[in-house]
Design a protein around this motif. Structure first.
Motif, PDB file in Angstrom:
ATOM      1  N   ASN A  69       0.706  -1.280  -0.040  1.00 51.91           N
ATOM      2  CA  ASN A  69      -0.047   0.090  -0.125  1.00 51.91           C
ATOM      3  C   ASN A  69       0.651   1.141   0.049  1.00 51.91           C
ATOM      4  OD1 ASN A  69      -2.656  -0.924  -0.008  1.00 51.91           O
ATOM      5  ND2 ASN A  69      -2.702  -1.586   1.926  1.00 51.91           N
ATOM      6  N   LYS A  70       1.849   1.145   0.732  1.00 56.62           N
ATOM      7  CA  LYS A  70       2.847   2.600   0.990  1.00 56.62           C
ATOM      8  C   LYS A  70       3.486   2.702  -0.286  1.00 56.62           C
ATOM      9  CE  LYS A  70       6.726   3.019   3.743  1.00 56.62           C
ATOM     10  NZ  LYS A  70       7.588   2.372   4.664  1.00 56.62           N
ATOM     11  N   PHE A  71       3.947   1.508  -1.150  1.00 56.09           N
ATOM     12  CA  PHE A  71       4.462   1.544  -2.570  1.00 56.09           C
ATOM     13  C   PHE A  71       3.434   2.159  -3.519  1.00 56.09           C
ATOM     14  CE2 PHE A  71       5.244  -1.123  -6.231  1.00 56.09           C
ATOM     15  CZ  PHE A  71       6.533  -0.585  -6.689  1.00 56.09           C
ATOM     16  N   ALA A  72       2.471   1.451  -3.449  1.00 57.94           N
ATOM     17  CA  ALA A  72       1.329   1.917  -4.624  1.00 57.94           C
ATOM     18  C   ALA A  72       1.002   3.449  -4.357  1.00 57.94           C
ATOM     19  CB  ALA A  72       0.189   1.058  -4.488  1.00 57.94           C
ATOM     20  N   GLN A  73       1.051   3.911  -3.244  1.00 55.28           N
ATOM     21  CA  GLN A  73       0.561   5.377  -2.919  1.00 55.28           C
ATOM     22  C   GLN A  73       1.757   5.992  -3.386  1.00 55.28           C
ATOM     23  OE1 GLN A  73      -1.934   6.899  -0.867  1.00 55.28           O
ATOM     24  NE2 GLN A  73      -1.130   8.460  -1.930  1.00 55.28           N
ATOM     25  N   ALA A  74       2.993   5.807  -3.130  1.00 62.26           N
ATOM     26  CA  ALA A  74       4.066   6.481  -3.724  1.00 62.26           C
ATOM     27  C   ALA A  74       3.853   6.740  -5.510  1.00 62.26           C
ATOM     28  CB  ALA A  74       5.222   5.980  -3.359  1.00 62.26           C
ATOM     29  N   LEU A  75       3.644   5.659  -5.903  1.00 62.89           N
ATOM     30  CA  LEU A  75       3.622   5.664  -7.663  1.00 62.89           C
ATOM     31  C   LEU A  75       2.441   6.278  -8.046  1.00 62.89           C
ATOM     32  CD1 LEU A  75       6.032   3.777  -7.051  1.00 62.89           C
ATOM     33  CD2 LEU A  75       5.015   2.142  -8.832  1.00 62.89           C
ATOM     34  N   GLU A  76       1.242   6.235  -7.178  1.00 59.72           N
ATOM     35  CA  GLU A  76      -0.025   6.780  -7.644  1.00 59.72           C
ATOM     36  C   GLU A  76       0.233   8.493  -7.847  1.00 59.72           C
ATOM     37  OE1 GLU A  76      -2.747   5.221  -5.088  1.00 59.72           O
ATOM     38  OE2 GLU A  76      -2.937   3.073  -6.141  1.00 59.72           O
ATOM     39  N   THR A  77       0.906   8.864  -6.493  1.00 61.58           N
ATOM     40  CA  THR A  77       1.212  10.162  -6.536  1.00 61.58           C
ATOM     41  C   THR A  77       1.917  10.646  -7.671  1.00 61.58           C
ATOM     42  OG1 THR A  77       1.259   9.970  -3.923  1.00 61.58           O
ATOM     43  CG2 THR A  77       2.375  11.982  -4.941  1.00 61.58           C
ATOM     44  N   ALA A  78       3.084  10.038  -7.911  1.00 70.23           N
ATOM     45  CA  ALA A  78       4.101  10.217  -8.993  1.00 70.23           C
ATOM     46  C   ALA A  78       3.060  10.205 -10.416  1.00 70.23           C
ATOM     47  CB  ALA A  78       5.034   9.199  -9.043  1.00 70.23           C
ATOM     48  N   PHE A  79       2.431   9.263 -10.566  1.00 67.86           N
ATOM     49  CA  PHE A  79       1.645   9.251 -11.780  1.00 67.86           C
ATOM     50  C   PHE A  79       0.559  10.594 -11.772  1.00 67.86           C
ATOM     51  CE2 PHE A  79      -2.257   8.176 -14.224  1.00 67.86           C
ATOM     52  CZ  PHE A  79      -1.772   7.071 -15.302  1.00 67.86           C
ATOM     53  N   SER A 128      -1.611  -6.019  -3.082  1.00 67.80           N
ATOM     54  CA  SER A 128      -0.577  -6.604  -4.146  1.00 67.80           C
ATOM     55  C   SER A 128      -1.270  -6.224  -5.568  1.00 67.80           C
ATOM     56  CB  SER A 128      -0.361  -8.024  -3.996  1.00 67.80           C
ATOM     57  OG  SER A 128       0.112  -8.555  -5.115  1.00 67.80           O
ATOM     58  N   ALA A 129      -2.497  -6.322  -5.746  1.00 65.85           N
ATOM     59  CA  ALA A 129      -2.955  -6.170  -7.080  1.00 65.85           C
ATOM     60  C   ALA A 129      -3.003  -4.496  -7.336  1.00 65.85           C
ATOM     61  CB  ALA A 129      -4.521  -6.544  -7.239  1.00 65.85           C
ATOM     62  N   ARG A 130      -3.192  -3.665  -6.302  1.00 66.45           N
ATOM     63  CA  ARG A 130      -3.033  -2.293  -6.510  1.00 66.45           C
ATOM     64  C   ARG A 130      -1.462  -1.907  -6.790  1.00 66.45           C
ATOM     65  NH1 ARG A 130      -3.302   1.976  -1.355  1.00 66.45           N
ATOM     66  NH2 ARG A 130      -2.944   3.851  -2.461  1.00 66.45           N
ATOM     67  N   ALA A 131      -0.789  -2.481  -6.277  1.00 70.77           N
ATOM     68  CA  ALA A 131       0.592  -2.039  -6.535  1.00 70.77           C
ATOM     69  C   ALA A 131       1.138  -2.592  -8.116  1.00 70.77           C
ATOM     70  CB  ALA A 131       1.661  -2.631  -5.586  1.00 70.77           C
ATOM     71  N   THR A 132       0.482  -3.780  -8.392  1.00 73.79           N
ATOM     72  CA  THR A 132       0.801  -4.451  -9.666  1.00 73.79           C
ATOM     73  C   THR A 132       0.264  -3.324 -10.820  1.00 73.79           C
ATOM     74  OG1 THR A 132       1.015  -6.496  -8.806  1.00 73.79           O
ATOM     75  CG2 THR A 132       0.745  -6.162 -11.179  1.00 73.79           C
ATOM     76  N   ARG A 133      -1.007  -2.839 -10.633  1.00 76.98           N
ATOM     77  CA  ARG A 133      -1.641  -1.750 -11.496  1.00 76.98           C
ATOM     78  C   ARG A 133      -0.631  -0.630 -11.692  1.00 76.98           C
ATOM     79  NH1 ARG A 133      -6.192  -3.243  -9.094  1.00 76.98           N
ATOM     80  NH2 ARG A 133      -6.109  -1.397  -7.668  1.00 76.98           N
ATOM     81  N   THR A 134      -0.363  -0.108 -10.401  1.00 77.35           N
ATOM     82  CA  THR A 134       0.478   1.209 -10.613  1.00 77.35           C
ATOM     83  C   THR A 134       1.688   1.205 -11.249  1.00 77.35           C
ATOM     84  OG1 THR A 134       1.432   1.074  -8.286  1.00 77.35           O
ATOM     85  CG2 THR A 134      -0.801   2.077  -8.432  1.00 77.35           C
ATOM     86  N   VAL A 135       2.387  -0.047 -11.269  1.00 73.29           N
ATOM     87  CA  VAL A 135       3.516  -0.315 -11.868  1.00 73.29           C
ATOM     88  C   VAL A 135       3.550  -0.125 -13.304  1.00 73.29           C
ATOM     89  CG1 VAL A 135       5.472  -2.025 -12.197  1.00 73.29           C
ATOM     90  CG2 VAL A 135       4.796  -1.582  -9.849  1.00 73.29           C
ATOM     91  N   THR A 136       2.533  -0.440 -14.174  1.00 69.54           N
ATOM     92  CA  THR A 136       2.289  -0.640 -15.312  1.00 69.54           C
ATOM     93  C   THR A 136       1.345   0.282 -16.030  1.00 69.54           C
ATOM     94  OG1 THR A 136       1.044  -2.514 -15.210  1.00 69.54           O
ATOM     95  CG2 THR A 136       3.282  -3.073 -15.291  1.00 69.54           C
ATOM     96  N   GLU A 154       2.622  -6.830 -21.772  1.00 68.48           N
ATOM     97  CA  GLU A 154       3.765  -7.708 -21.902  1.00 68.48           C
ATOM     98  C   GLU A 154       4.950  -6.255 -21.715  1.00 68.48           C
ATOM     99  OE1 GLU A 154       4.173  -9.448 -25.591  1.00 68.48           O
ATOM    100  OE2 GLU A 154       2.634 -11.030 -25.095  1.00 68.48           O
ATOM    101  N   ILE A 155       4.595  -5.481 -22.304  1.00 72.81           N
ATOM    102  CA  ILE A 155       5.878  -4.354 -22.316  1.00 72.81           C
ATOM    103  C   ILE A 155       5.929  -3.887 -20.802  1.00 72.81           C
ATOM    104  CG2 ILE A 155       6.560  -1.999 -22.886  1.00 72.81           C
ATOM    105  CD1 ILE A 155       4.960  -2.724 -25.509  1.00 72.81           C
ATOM    106  N   GLY A 156       4.658  -3.818 -20.316  1.00 76.63           N
ATOM    107  CA  GLY A 156       4.804  -3.204 -18.871  1.00 76.63           C
ATOM    108  C   GLY A 156       5.720  -4.302 -17.990  1.00 76.63           C
ATOM    109  N   ARG A 157       5.337  -5.543 -18.199  1.00 81.03           N
ATOM    110  CA  ARG A 157       6.134  -6.514 -17.477  1.00 81.03           C
ATOM    111  C   ARG A 157       7.485  -6.474 -17.738  1.00 81.03           C
ATOM    112  NH1 ARG A 157       1.723 -11.554 -17.513  1.00 81.03           N
ATOM    113  NH2 ARG A 157       0.050 -10.457 -16.479  1.00 81.03           N
ATOM    114  N   ALA A 158       7.741  -6.440 -18.850  1.00 77.08           N
ATOM    115  CA  ALA A 158       9.315  -6.344 -19.326  1.00 77.08           C
ATOM    116  C   ALA A 158       9.893  -5.210 -18.804  1.00 77.08           C
ATOM    117  CB  ALA A 158       9.460  -6.220 -20.839  1.00 77.08           C
TER     118      ALA A 158
END
Lengths: 214, 214
Positions: A69-79, A128-136, A154-158
Motif C-alpha cells: 500500500n505504501k509503495f502503490a501510494q508513492a507511485l500513484e502520487t507520481a503518476f 498487491s493487485a493495487r501495486a501491480t496496477r500502478t507499476v504498469t 507485456e511491455i509493462g512486465r518487461a
C-alpha cells in the motif's frame, strides 16, 4: 483473565509487532522472523502475540500488505503529478527507484518472497493487485498515445522486470563497484523503453541519435 | 588423535559438506546454513567440520565458487557454439536462462547475496570475475560488428540486469499467474537489445516492423 482489548489497542499492538518483525527481517531475512524473537523484542511472551496474530505467516502478510500500500501510494502520487504520458512514465519510473532505495526492507518483502495463501488474504491480495496496477498503468497511456507499440501488459512486465533486476542486484551488493545504481537504472529503462517505441514516435530520436565514438 | 587426511579425503569431505549446505540453502535460505545443521546432516560433529572449513562463511564461499564456475562454463560453451555475433548473443542469452531455471539454488547463491570479504578469497573472486565476463562478452562482439551502439559495458550490464529481473521475479513466485517466464525473458531481452541497436543495423527491423493491431 486478560482484559478486553479495544480496537485501538489491537491496532497499536499490531503496529508494534509489525515494527519489530520488520527490524528482524532487515537484519536476517524471512527466516529471522519468529514469534519468539518478536516477543523478545517487545518484552512480551510468545503466547501474548497470539492474541493479535494467528501465526507468523499472518505477521508477514501484515507487513507485506503495508508495504504494497505504501509503495502503490508513492507511485500513484507520481503518476498523478505527470502532465502527459511521457512525464507520467518518467515520474513513475523515478518514484519506483526512489521507493526501493529508501525502503529496501519493504521492497524485498513485496517482491523477494511469496506466501502460500496470498489470494486467501483479501487485504494482501488487494494491496498487491493495487501495486501491480500502478507499476504498469503508464504503459497503457503510452500505447494509447501511440508512443509504444505492442501489448502494453507485456511491455509493462518487461519494463518492470528490468527495473527490478537493477534494484535487486544493487540491494544484494552484486553490481560491479564502479556502477552507479541510478545511472544503470535509467540506462536500462531507456533501452527497454526505446525498444518498445513505435516507428513514428521513434523518428525524432532516430534523426538525432546519440552515437558513441568508441 | 585424528588420523592424517589425504588431499583426496579433504576434497571428498568438502564436497559432501557443500552438498549438505546447498540442500539447507535450498530449503531455508542463507540463514539455514549453520555448522550444526550441516554436521547433523552428515552425521558428524560440528567440531569435525572445522577440520575442513574454518567457518560457515568459508562453506558459503565454497558453494558460490562452484556455482560461478559451473555457470561460467555453461555460458562459455554457449558462446563458443555461436557462429556469428548474433548467434553467440542468442546462445548466451538462452544458456543464461536455462542455467537459472535448472539450477535455482546456484543462481541465488551467485546473485542474491554478497559476502563481506569476497575479494580476499582468490578462488571466489576469480570465479565471480569469470562469470561476469561471460555474461557480457558477446556485447563487445555486437559492438565491434556495428550492431549495437554505445558503451558495451553499460549495455551489457543493462541486459544482465533485465535478464536477472525476470528470473528472480519468477524464482520468487512474483510473476502474475498467466506469465510464461521464457516468453517474458525473451521479450525483455528483445526490447532491451533493440533499444541498444544502431540506426543502420536497425534498418532491417524498422523496414519490417512487427506492429500490434491492438
Amino acid at each position: 483473565m486478560p482484559r478486553e482489548l479495544s480496537q485501538e489497542d489491537v491496532r497499536d499492538f499490531r503496529a508494534r509487532v509489525g515494527k519489530a518483525a520488520a527490524m528482524l527481517y532487515a537484519e536476517g531475512g524471512e527466516g529471522a522472523i519468529t514469534m519468539r524473537e518478536i516477543a523478545r523484542a517487545l518484552g512480551s511472551s510468545p503466547m501474548g502475540l497470539y492474541r493479535y496474530f494467528h501465526d507468523r505467516d499472518e505477521i508477514i502478510a501484515y507487513l507485506r500488505t503495508s508495504a504494497f500500500n505504501k509503495f502503490a501510494q508513492a507511485l500513484e502520487t507520481a503518476f498523478a503529478a505527470g502532465g502527459d504520458p511521457f512525464a507520467r512514465a518518467r515520474a513513475v519510473g523515478r518514484a519506483y527507484l526512489d521507493f526501493a532505495l529508501e525502503n529496501p526492507g519493504d521492497y524485498r518483502l513485496m517482491f523477494d518472497l511469496s506466501q502460500p495463501d496470498e489470494q486467501g488474504n483479501d487485504e494482501l491480495a488487494n494491496a498487491s493487485a493495487r501495486a501491480t496496477r500502478t507499476v504498469t498503468r503508464h504503459v497503457d497511456d503510452l500505447r494509447a498515445a501511440g508512443i509504444v507499440a505492442g501489448d502494453s501488459k507485456e511491455i509493462g512486465r518487461a519494463l518492470w522486470a528490468a527495473a527490478h533486476g537493477v534494484i535487486v542486484l544493487h540491494l544484494a551488493g552484486r553490481l560491479p563497484k564502479d556502477t552507479d545504481v541510478r545511472e544503470l537504472y535509467f540506462k536500462t529503462m531507456r533501452l527497454t523503453f526505446r525498444g518498445a517505441r513505435t516507428l513514428s514516435s521513434g523518428i525524432a530520436s532516430l534523426a538525432n541519435p546519440k552515437r558513441s565514438r568508441t
